[in-house]
Design an enzyme around this catalytic site. Structure first.
Site, PDB file in Angstrom:
ATOM      1  N   CYS A 122      12.946  -3.870 -10.630  1.00 20.28           N
ATOM      2  CA  CYS A 122      11.569  -4.342 -10.437  1.00 20.28           C
ATOM      3  C   CYS A 122      11.253  -5.557 -11.292  1.00 20.28           C
ATOM      4  O   CYS A 122      10.454  -6.403 -10.895  1.00 20.28           O
ATOM      5  CB  CYS A 122      10.575  -3.224 -10.708  1.00 20.28           C
ATOM      6  SG  CYS A 122      10.610  -2.570 -12.383  1.00 20.28           S
ATOM      7  N   GLU A 153       2.815   0.554  -9.840  1.00 21.42           N
ATOM      8  CA  GLU A 153       3.698  -0.591 -10.094  1.00 21.42           C
ATOM      9  C   GLU A 153       4.306  -0.945  -8.752  1.00 21.42           C
ATOM     10  O   GLU A 153       5.081  -0.174  -8.193  1.00 21.42           O
ATOM     11  CB  GLU A 153       4.775  -0.202 -11.120  1.00 21.42           C
ATOM     12  CG  GLU A 153       5.524  -1.403 -11.682  1.00 21.42           C
ATOM     13  CD  GLU A 153       6.759  -1.759 -10.881  1.00 21.42           C
ATOM     14  OE1 GLU A 153       6.639  -2.618  -9.970  1.00 21.42           O
ATOM     15  OE2 GLU A 153       7.825  -1.195 -11.143  1.00 21.42           O
TER      16      GLU A 153
END
Length: 285
Positions: free
Chosen positions: A40, A6
């Site tokens: 994020c 990620e």
């Protein structure tokens, strides 16, 4: 070795002209400034219909001007410090300065103070897909505002970015929001919400493009940390694979005819099935 990556995001909030602004504004504030923007799936781009822009900016700037910042050890504050310290502050400052130099308009904040660990809540508008801050992940308390006139233009703005982690679409017209959402090049999307998919641990989490690959959480997340292996075996005792004589090496001239009839039995019409089944029953090598 199984790997799940990620690699960050540039998540947009697409605000269609029929969105409920009483819902949108608190969510956009939370999505942008939560944890001082260090999230994020934080909202890094607010892509709003041009008819809503002026009123939205007026409301947002008033709210952002009221935010407080400082260490929690010194009292209650809305925003804290940058986790990565002065290096993060310097990076954000350069990104804001470069964007303003390229034509973006700074409305609130945008200048780091004497405290090297902090960057203030900032609102920047007049941003285009070519503006530096529209293409690079900020990971800080910056609200980037972009405008569109048609749904197609909004979709194009979202997909013009190299990141593709998450997204949000706001509209009272759910089919319209769904139509926009399904065309966004992101690994996740929330309609009339922000980041709620992360709380649904049965859902896979991850992005596309330079935001990474594979997933965590959900069944897909478990599989993403595994090395899949295929294996077969006979399920019925006494039943085993036998190669028909006509297909055994060396191949006979009738092999093609046999396979043609077999294919029609499996995939053909009813008439083809009957004719080919009879042919196979009486087939001779």
């Amino acid at each position: 070795t199984a790997v799940v990556l990620e690699l960050g995001g540039k998540d947009p909030a697409v605000i269609l002209p029929d969105a409920d602004m009483s819902q949108v504004i608190p969510i956009v504030m939370r999505g942008t400034f939560q944890n001082c923007g260090q999230n994020c799936v934080g909202l890094e781009r607010v892509i709003i219909h041009s008819s809503l822009h002026d009123k939205f900016v007026e409301t947002i700037t008033a709210k952002v001007n009221q935010l407080t910042q400082g260490p929690q050890s010194c009292g209650l504050n809305d925003l804290g410090a940058m986790t990565m310290g002065p290096a993060a502050v310097a990076k954000i400052q350069k990104l804001v300065d470069d964007s303003v130099a390229s034509g973006a308009k700074l409305l609130v904040g945008g200048k780091a103070g004497d405290k090297k660990q902090f960057f203030p809540a900032t609102v920047i508008t007049n941003v285009t897909p070519d503006t530096p801050i529209a293409k690079e992940e900020v990971f800080g308390p910056i609200m980037v505002i972009m405008t569109f006139n048609t749904d197609a233009e909004a979709i194009e703005l979202v997909n013009s970015c190299p990141y593709g982690l998450g997204a949000s679409v706001f509209s009272e017209n759910i089919p319209r929001a769904q139509n926009v959402a399904k065309q966004l090049e992101t690994g996740m999307c929330n309609i009339n919400d922000f980041g709620i998919n992360y709380l649904c641990q049965s859902l896979p989490f991850g992005g596309v493009k330079i935001s990474g690959f594979d997933r965590f959480a959900g069944r897909e997340g478990l599989r993403g940390n595994c090395v899949p292996r295929a294996q077969t075996e006979d399920r019925i005792p006494g039943v085993k694979t036998l190669i028909p004589d006509v297909l055994q090496y060396p191949i006979s001239e009738n092999a093609f005819s046999f396979m043609e009839h077999l294919t029609k039995v499996i995939y053909g019409t009813t008439a083809q099935f009957i004719a080919s089944a009879i042919a196979l029953a009486t087939f001779k090598k």
